[in-house]
Design an enzyme around this catalytic site. Structure first.
Site, short mmCIF file in Angstrom:
data_model
loop_
_atom_site.label_atom_id
_atom_site.label_comp_id
_atom_site.label_asym_id
_atom_site.label_seq_id
_atom_site.Cartn_x
_atom_site.Cartn_y
_atom_site.Cartn_z
N HIS A 133 0.83 -1.20 0.00
CA HIS A 133 0.00 0.00 0.00
C HIS A 133 0.87 1.25 0.00
O HIS A 133 0.63 2.19 -0.77
CB HIS A 133 -0.91 -0.01 1.24
CG HIS A 133 -1.62 1.27 1.50
ND1 HIS A 133 -2.95 1.47 1.16
CD2 HIS A 133 -1.22 2.43 2.08
CE1 HIS A 133 -3.32 2.70 1.51
NE2 HIS A 133 -2.28 3.30 2.09
N GLU A 134 1.90 1.27 0.84
CA GLU A 134 2.77 2.44 0.90
C GLU A 134 3.58 2.61 -0.39
O GLU A 134 3.82 3.73 -0.83
CB GLU A 134 3.70 2.34 2.11
CG GLU A 134 2.99 2.28 3.45
CD GLU A 134 2.04 3.44 3.68
OE1 GLU A 134 2.24 4.52 3.08
OE2 GLU A 134 1.08 3.28 4.44
N HIS A 139 1.51 4.39 -2.89
CA HIS A 139 1.58 5.84 -2.69
C HIS A 139 2.81 6.42 -3.39
O HIS A 139 2.74 7.48 -4.02
CB HIS A 139 1.64 6.18 -1.20
CG HIS A 139 0.31 6.24 -0.53
ND1 HIS A 139 -0.74 6.98 -1.01
CD2 HIS A 139 -0.13 5.67 0.63
CE1 HIS A 139 -1.77 6.87 -0.20
NE2 HIS A 139 -1.44 6.07 0.80
N GLU A 173 -6.14 7.26 -0.51
CA GLU A 173 -6.11 6.01 0.23
C GLU A 173 -6.81 4.90 -0.53
O GLU A 173 -6.33 3.76 -0.58
CB GLU A 173 -6.75 6.18 1.61
CG GLU A 173 -5.94 7.05 2.56
CD GLU A 173 -4.53 6.56 2.76
OE1 GLU A 173 -4.32 5.33 2.88
OE2 GLU A 173 -3.61 7.39 2.79
#
Length: 310
Positions: free
Chosen positions: A130-131, A134, A200
């Site tokens: 997930h990071e 980003h 998100e």
């Protein structure tokens, strides 16, 4: 497109900063605020990531200090087609994580010790993926600069209480200063909310695609959210303008209504990940693409099926 969004954000936050300066000190205050904002934008572009990492006491680790964590980040970064980011660990009991950096070539992923101790291996891989999403989407520059300027807006609004916003200089007076102290940070928070919520959702999808395990990410989100309400993150409580950086809202002491939260509801995120898992037709667990744990959290016995990695 990501740089265009960053430019729009900087313009909006600068305009808000100048508006508060005008309300405090009239035209002179607006000019001073413009000069400060210009310098702050330039400084934030180059240094905001380092400031955030220092703020949370993050320490950089390498393959020798945290081999399994480092290897996991490296393999997932390869999956994402990204350069290897720097890896940081924060000594914090609350499970959480964030990414920062002005571009993929100067990026960092930071996780708390609480996260390592709370989630299993597949769930940790989902969080890291997930990071990395980003980073791939260039969200890290956008979100880190937002944290820097939002914090400055809050400080400037609080400064209004000490100046009194003199009417003689075109200001708003004491009553207006009190209102500004409340409304200034709220306006900055609304900008953060508008940026962070959509980011998100997209990072959840991107992380599921990078790691190939949307259900593990969904499980991690539920664990982190549950713990965040019980375990305070004192550094985040002291610096609430940076809360939107984290994968889950770290402000455990705040009961923020969904309308004003910088993060989407965990239930909504989990539902989307479950639907994505069905679209993907199942996913291979991260444990099949990473080595067995051998680093500082594995102890003398294997934790492939129990403990913080099991």
């Amino acid at each position: 497109m990501s740089y265009f969004r960053t430019a729009i954000l900087l313009a909006a936050m600068t305009a808000l900063f100048m508006g508060i300066g005008f309300l405090i000190g009239g035209q002179t205050g607006m000019i001073i605020a413009l000069l400060i904002a210009g310098g702050m934008n330039l400084w934030a572009y180059w240094n905001s990531d380092k400031m955030v990492l220092r703020m949370y006491g993050a320490r950089e680790v390498d393959a020798a200090a945290a081999p399994e964590l480092y290897d996991m980040v490296r393999q997932l970064a390869d999956n994402a087609g990204l350069p290897m980011p720097k890896v940081y660990i924060m000594e914090n009991p609350q499970p959480n994580a964030f990414a920062t950096g002005r571009n993929p070539e100067n990026a960092a992923v930071a996780v708390t010790t609480g996260l390592i101790q709370t989630v299993n291996r597949d769930e940790l891989a989902g969080v890291i993926a997930h990071e990395l999403a980003h980073i791939r989407h260039h969200d890290t520059l956008l979100m880190t600069i937002t944290a820097t300027i939002a914090g400055a807006i809050s400080m400037l609004a609080n400064f209004a209480m000490f100046t009194g916003g003199s009417r003689d200089n075109g200001g708003i007076g004491v009553i207006g200063s009190i209102a500004l102290m409340i409304l200034g940070p709220l306006a900055a928070g609304l900008v953060q909310m508008a940026i962070s919520r959509t980011r998100e959702y997209e990072a959840d999808r991107g992380g599921a695609e990078i790691g190939g395990q949307p259900l593990s990410l969904a499980s991690a989100l539920q664990k982190i959210a549950g713990a965040a309400h019980r375990i305070p993150n004192m550094a985040a409580e002291r610096n609430p303008a940076s809360a939107h950086l984290f994968i889950i809202n770290p402000l455990s002491g705040m009961r923020v209504d969904k309308l004003f939260s910088t993060h989407p509801a965990v239930e909504d995120r989990v539902a989307r990940l479950v639907a994505l898992s069905k679209e993907m037709g199942g996913a291979q667990p991260a444990s099949q693409m990473t080595a067995e744990p051998t680093g500082p959290w594995s102890g003398s016995q294997s934790r492939a099926s129990r403990g913080p990695w099991g």
